[in-house]
Design an enzyme around this catalytic site. Structure first.
Site, PDB file in Angstrom:
ATOM      1  N   SER A 160       0.682   3.624  -2.182  1.00 49.00           N
ATOM      2  CA  SER A 160       0.864   2.466  -3.049  1.00 49.00           C
ATOM      3  C   SER A 160      -0.231   1.456  -2.703  1.00 49.00           C
ATOM      4  O   SER A 160      -1.393   1.832  -2.567  1.00 49.00           O
ATOM      5  CB  SER A 160       2.271   1.879  -2.874  1.00 49.00           C
ATOM      6  N   TYR A 174      -3.279  -2.012 -12.656  1.00 54.61           N
ATOM      7  CA  TYR A 174      -3.300  -1.424 -11.316  1.00 54.61           C
ATOM      8  C   TYR A 174      -2.045  -1.823 -10.551  1.00 54.61           C
ATOM      9  O   TYR A 174      -1.377  -0.991  -9.921  1.00 54.61           O
ATOM     10  CB  TYR A 174      -4.553  -1.897 -10.584  1.00 54.61           C
ATOM     11  N   LYS A 178       1.024   0.526  -8.976  1.00 47.03           N
ATOM     12  CA  LYS A 178       1.367   0.546  -7.558  1.00 47.03           C
ATOM     13  C   LYS A 178       2.813   0.122  -7.319  1.00 47.03           C
ATOM     14  O   LYS A 178       3.473   0.623  -6.393  1.00 47.03           O
ATOM     15  CB  LYS A 178       0.396  -0.344  -6.777  1.00 47.03           C
TER      16      LYS A 178
END
Length: 302
Positions: A160, A174, A178
């Site tokens: 992550s 993004y 994650k």
């Protein structure tokens, strides 16, 4: 601890890591030709593991080892990942797979880019495809192979990011991916199928970062009394997750040494204090019966 049993205990990240326990293990790792992934490959091979690296690009010419094998793989392709695991099992000195690390990832544009355009543009979601859908493919294949091998400790590690835990001014696409990886881990940890944990790296100045970003970020971090995290500390965290079979369902943040002398720490963010509202809800839901692997709710009402 039994395979996949979730234990709500924080990890003591200052304990020494016994890297000898990595010797002889076969590791499948995505995105191992550059950045943190390359550092992981090098550390694992040095510790005596056999590593199969699935990446779009081959590792640099300066790195080669008889204990690593490259497979060209686009992680957004299910077929590519199936082949990666098939090759890994075929090449494995023991005929099996012990560790899977879903590391491949890319950065991508923000969802709000192009607001000044004359017409709205569809957001670029490639970062979701690589950083989340690709990780799901890797997790599914890890679970399938582990399930079809003789019972013994095997582990899945999902990469992550600190951006899966804190707000930044970086790409929201993004960050969403994650956060999704974090959610994948916190659900898989309760399935009893795989021992699964996460990494959440802080900024690491690998060669894949633009020089201008490294320069600007270095000044900013220094002004805030913090450093970059390091590839070596990230590799140590990976070794800890592989070798310590008591760890399941935890996230290790790869952090500056000012935060932890080992360079990594238990994030302690995926569980809730006893007696809080979220802990009460979590306790209720975690004992609710679902169908096989959560595919369907067994009761009609919650």
């Amino acid at each position: 601890m039994g395979l996949g049993n979730y234990v709500n205990l924080a990890v003591d990240c200052q304990l020494a890591v016994d890297t000898k326990r990595v010797l002889g293990k076969t590791v499948v790792l995505t995105g191992g030709s550059s950045g943190l992934g390359l550092g992981f490959v090098q550390a694992l091979v040095k510790a005596g593991a056999f590593v199969v690296n699935g990446d779009i690009n081959p590792p640099p010419d300066s790195y080669s080892s008889s204990r690593s094998y490259f497979v060209k793989c686009n992680v957004t392709s299910w077929e590519d990942q199936v082949r990666l695991f098939q090759v890994a099992r075929g090449k494995s000195p023991t005929g099996g797979i012990d560790v899977v690390i879903a590391n491949a990832g890319i950065y991508g544009p923000d969802v709000l880019e192009g607001l000044g355009d004359d017409e709205p543009r569809k957001p670029d979601t490639k970062a979701l495809d690589v950083n989340l859908v690709g990780v799901m493919y890797t997790a599914k294949l890890a679970g399938w192979y582990f399930h079809h091998q003789e019972p013994r400790d095997r582990c899945l590690i999902l990469n992550s990011s600190i951006m899966g835990y804190i707000d930044t001014q970086g790409s929201s696409v993004y960050s969403a991916a994650k956060h999704g990886v974090r959610g994948l881990m916190t659900c898989l940890r309760r399935k009893g199928v795989v021992r699964v944990n996460c990494l959440a790296p802080w900024y690491v100045a690998t060669g894949i970062l633009p020089d201008t970003f490294v320069h600007n970020a270095s000044s900013h971090l220094k002004a805030k009394g913090l450093d970059w995290a390091t590839t070596d500390d990230a590799a140590s965290a990976v070794m800890r997750l592989i070798t310590d079979t008591s760890i399941n369902g935890r996230t290790l943040g790869i952090v500056p040494r000012q935060m932890s002398p080992s360079g990594y720490m238990d994030m302690e963010c995926d569980d809730f204090a006893e007696g809080t509202s979220l802990e009460r809800l979590q306790s209720c839901v975690s004992s609710l019966a679902y169908g096989e692997f959560g595919a369907a709710v067994a009761s009609e009402k919650i």
